[in-house]
Write a protein that holds these residues in place. Structure first.
Motif, PDB file in Angstrom:
ATOM      1  N   UNK A 198      -6.679  -0.737  18.477  1.00  0.00           N
ATOM      2  CA  UNK A 198      -6.742  -1.735  17.404  1.00  0.00           C
ATOM      3  C   UNK A 198      -5.881  -1.260  16.238  1.00  0.00           C
ATOM      4  N   UNK A 199      -4.789  -1.963  15.977  1.00  0.00           N
ATOM      5  CA  UNK A 199      -3.879  -1.590  14.885  1.00  0.00           C
ATOM      6  C   UNK A 199      -4.313  -2.252  13.583  1.00  0.00           C
ATOM      7  N   UNK A 200      -4.193  -1.514  12.503  1.00  0.00           N
ATOM      8  CA  UNK A 200      -4.507  -2.035  11.176  1.00  0.00           C
ATOM      9  C   UNK A 200      -3.218  -2.499  10.502  1.00  0.00           C
ATOM     10  N   UNK A 201      -3.142  -3.803  10.249  1.00  0.00           N
ATOM     11  CA  UNK A 201      -2.019  -4.379   9.513  1.00  0.00           C
ATOM     12  C   UNK A 201      -2.475  -4.626   8.079  1.00  0.00           C
ATOM     13  N   UNK A 202      -1.884  -3.909   7.137  1.00  0.00           N
ATOM     14  CA  UNK A 202      -2.247  -4.029   5.727  1.00  0.00           C
ATOM     15  C   UNK A 202      -1.546  -5.246   5.130  1.00  0.00           C
ATOM     16  N   UNK A 203      -2.328  -6.214   4.691  1.00  0.00           N
ATOM     17  CA  UNK A 203      -1.758  -7.437   4.123  1.00  0.00           C
ATOM     18  C   UNK A 203      -1.451  -7.187   2.646  1.00  0.00           C
ATOM     19  N   UNK A 204      -0.173  -7.012   2.374  1.00  0.00           N
ATOM     20  CA  UNK A 204       0.258  -6.589   1.045  1.00  0.00           C
ATOM     21  C   UNK A 204       0.845  -7.725   0.218  1.00  0.00           C
ATOM     22  N   UNK A 205       0.669  -8.962   0.666  1.00  0.00           N
ATOM     23  CA  UNK A 205       1.220 -10.097  -0.087  1.00  0.00           C
ATOM     24  C   UNK A 205       0.700 -10.089  -1.515  1.00  0.00           C
ATOM     25  N   UNK A 206       1.579 -10.375  -2.441  1.00  0.00           N
ATOM     26  CA  UNK A 206       1.337 -10.439  -3.893  1.00  0.00           C
ATOM     27  C   UNK A 206       1.056  -9.073  -4.522  1.00  0.00           C
ATOM     28  N   UNK A 207       0.997  -8.016  -3.732  1.00  0.00           N
ATOM     29  CA  UNK A 207       0.725  -6.688  -4.281  1.00  0.00           C
ATOM     30  C   UNK A 207       2.045  -5.972  -4.572  1.00  0.00           C
ATOM     31  N   UNK A 208       2.079  -5.159  -5.637  1.00  0.00           N
ATOM     32  CA  UNK A 208       3.343  -4.490  -6.004  1.00  0.00           C
ATOM     33  C   UNK A 208       3.719  -3.386  -5.031  1.00  0.00           C
ATOM     34  N   UNK A 209       4.985  -3.020  -5.072  1.00  0.00           N
ATOM     35  CA  UNK A 209       5.494  -1.989  -4.173  1.00  0.00           C
ATOM     36  C   UNK A 209       4.763  -0.668  -4.349  1.00  0.00           C
ATOM     37  N   UNK A 210       4.332  -0.380  -5.560  1.00  0.00           N
ATOM     38  CA  UNK A 210       3.635   0.888  -5.810  1.00  0.00           C
ATOM     39  C   UNK A 210       2.343   0.977  -5.008  1.00  0.00           C
ATOM     40  N   UNK A 211       1.655  -0.138  -4.842  1.00  0.00           N
ATOM     41  CA  UNK A 211       0.421  -0.132  -4.059  1.00  0.00           C
ATOM     42  C   UNK A 211       0.720   0.032  -2.574  1.00  0.00           C
ATOM     43  N   UNK A 212       1.803  -0.577  -2.115  1.00  0.00           N
ATOM     44  CA  UNK A 212       2.208  -0.400  -0.722  1.00  0.00           C
ATOM     45  C   UNK A 212       2.569   1.068  -0.478  1.00  0.00           C
ATOM     46  N   UNK A 213       3.288   1.672  -1.415  1.00  0.00           N
ATOM     47  CA  UNK A 213       3.655   3.081  -1.270  1.00  0.00           C
ATOM     48  C   UNK A 213       2.406   3.962  -1.205  1.00  0.00           C
ATOM     49  N   UNK A 214       1.423   3.651  -2.030  1.00  0.00           N
ATOM     50  CA  UNK A 214       0.180   4.431  -2.009  1.00  0.00           C
ATOM     51  C   UNK A 214      -0.527   4.291  -0.668  1.00  0.00           C
ATOM     52  N   UNK A 215      -0.531   3.071  -0.131  1.00  0.00           N
ATOM     53  CA  UNK A 215      -1.159   2.850   1.176  1.00  0.00           C
ATOM     54  C   UNK A 215      -0.407   3.585   2.272  1.00  0.00           C
ATOM     55  N   UNK A 216       0.914   3.615   2.169  1.00  0.00           N
ATOM     56  CA  UNK A 216       1.717   4.355   3.148  1.00  0.00           C
ATOM     57  C   UNK A 216       1.424   5.850   3.059  1.00  0.00           C
ATOM     58  N   UNK A 217       1.271   6.344   1.840  1.00  0.00           N
ATOM     59  CA  UNK A 217       0.940   7.764   1.662  1.00  0.00           C
ATOM     60  C   UNK A 217      -0.450   8.084   2.210  1.00  0.00           C
ATOM     61  N   UNK A 218      -1.316   7.051   2.294  1.00  0.00           N
ATOM     62  CA  UNK A 218      -2.657   7.227   2.863  1.00  0.00           C
ATOM     63  C   UNK A 218      -2.659   7.066   4.380  1.00  0.00           C
ATOM     64  N   UNK A 219      -1.466   6.868   4.961  1.00  0.00           N
ATOM     65  CA  UNK A 219      -1.354   6.858   6.407  1.00  0.00           C
ATOM     66  C   UNK A 219      -1.055   5.529   7.059  1.00  0.00           C
ATOM     67  N   UNK A 220      -0.907   4.458   6.272  1.00  0.00           N
ATOM     68  CA  UNK A 220      -0.614   3.154   6.869  1.00  0.00           C
ATOM     69  C   UNK A 220       0.898   2.991   7.071  1.00  0.00           C
ATOM     70  N   UNK A 221       1.242   2.236   8.108  1.00  0.00           N
ATOM     71  CA  UNK A 221       2.654   2.089   8.474  1.00  0.00           C
ATOM     72  C   UNK A 221       3.101   0.638   8.547  1.00  0.00           C
ATOM     73  N   UNK A 222       2.171  -0.273   8.860  1.00  0.00           N
ATOM     74  CA  UNK A 222       2.520  -1.679   9.083  1.00  0.00           C
ATOM     75  C   UNK A 222       1.957  -2.539   7.956  1.00  0.00           C
ATOM     76  N   UNK A 223       2.809  -3.423   7.414  1.00  0.00           N
ATOM     77  CA  UNK A 223       2.421  -4.235   6.266  1.00  0.00           C
ATOM     78  C   UNK A 223       2.786  -5.704   6.509  1.00  0.00           C
ATOM     79  N   UNK A 224       1.882  -6.597   6.111  1.00  0.00           N
ATOM     80  CA  UNK A 224       2.061  -8.019   6.334  1.00  0.00           C
ATOM     81  C   UNK A 224       2.353  -8.764   5.044  1.00  0.00           C
ATOM     82  N   UNK A 225       3.331  -9.645   5.099  1.00  0.00           N
ATOM     83  CA  UNK A 225       3.754 -10.414   3.936  1.00  0.00           C
ATOM     84  C   UNK A 225       3.782 -11.908   4.253  1.00  0.00           C
TER      85      UNK A 225
END
Length: 229
Positions: free
Chosen positions: A31-58
């Motif tokens: 089961x893959x976790x797709x982080x839905x980052x729509x409307x969220x700033x790049x800094x939050x996506x970077x933080x999520x990536x640093x926490x181990x996430x790789x896939x992001x949904x827009x």
């Protein structure tokens, strides 16, 4: 929301996925976790990536383009999960790894024709209006076999499976019904399209029900990044 809060949320959601998979007798790694980052700033996506996430949904192309460029150094996997307009397909085909929301042949053909060859095939899911809601995007279940067969034959894209956003439901038993229907629909395609392997279904409020019915990708935004402002 700061990086520490996002890291905590990532851990909590991963635990939910693991618990739901265990309850269903499934391997959490399926089961893959797709982080839905729509409307969220790049800094939050970077933080999520640093926490181990790789896939992001827009959902919104203009917003996504800015983030994709700003975060290019991270080598992230980008999924387009919003409504598709014909005039946006060229940019989507050139910038995303997955598109979950294909619901008509015209869009699939445009993505096929416009995918840069150097990037390899674009992964595609057909969006199914599994609850039959008049206001919701998606192909009706009865139309899926014909559309899937045609889309699977197109160059430049690879049909991977099905996606759905069922009508909201709080009862866990009722939550499972549309997810089960989507799974049965995917299974019905297995004889003619045995390579299909993806069920993109389940969000923050119903991921347990989706995993119980075979979800391979869950799309989580609120429980990772907080509610939309």
């Amino acid at each position: 929301m700061d990086a520490r809060e996002i890291a905590t949320n990532v851990s909590k959601v991963r635990d939910r996925i693991a618990d739901a998979a265990a309850a269903a007798g499934r391997d959490p790694e399926c089961v893959a976790l797709l982080a839905v980052s729509k409307t969220k700033p790049a800094a939050m996506v970077r933080a999520a990536a640093e926490a181990g996430l790789h896939a992001f949904g827009e959902n919104y192309l203009q917003d996504a383009e800015t983030k994709i460029e700003e975060l290019r150094d991270l080598g992230l996997e980008w999924h387009f999960i919003g409504p598709l307009q014909s005039n946006k397909t060229r940019t989507i085909a050139a910038n995303f790894d997955w598109v979950h929301s294909v619901d008509r042949l015209k869009i699939a053909r445009r993505l096929s024709e416009q995918r840069p060859e150097a990037l390899g095939p674009l992964n595609i899911c057909l969006q199914v209006n599994i609850s039959g809601e008049p206001s919701k995007s998606g192909v009706l279940p009865g139309q899926v076999p014909d559309l899937a067969a045609t889309v699977a034959s197109l160059p430049g894209i690879t049909l991977r499976g099905l996606m759905a956003i069922p009508a909201p439901e709080t009862d866990p038993v009722k939550q499972r019904q549309p997810f089960a229907a989507l799974r049965h629909l995917l299974e019905s395609l297995s004889d003619s399209l045995p390579h299909l392997d993806t069920l993109s279904m389940g969000m923050s409020s119903d991921l347990e029900a989706a995993i119980a019915e075979g979800a391979t990708i869950v799309r989580v935004g609120t429980d990772l990044f907080g509610a939309r402002q």
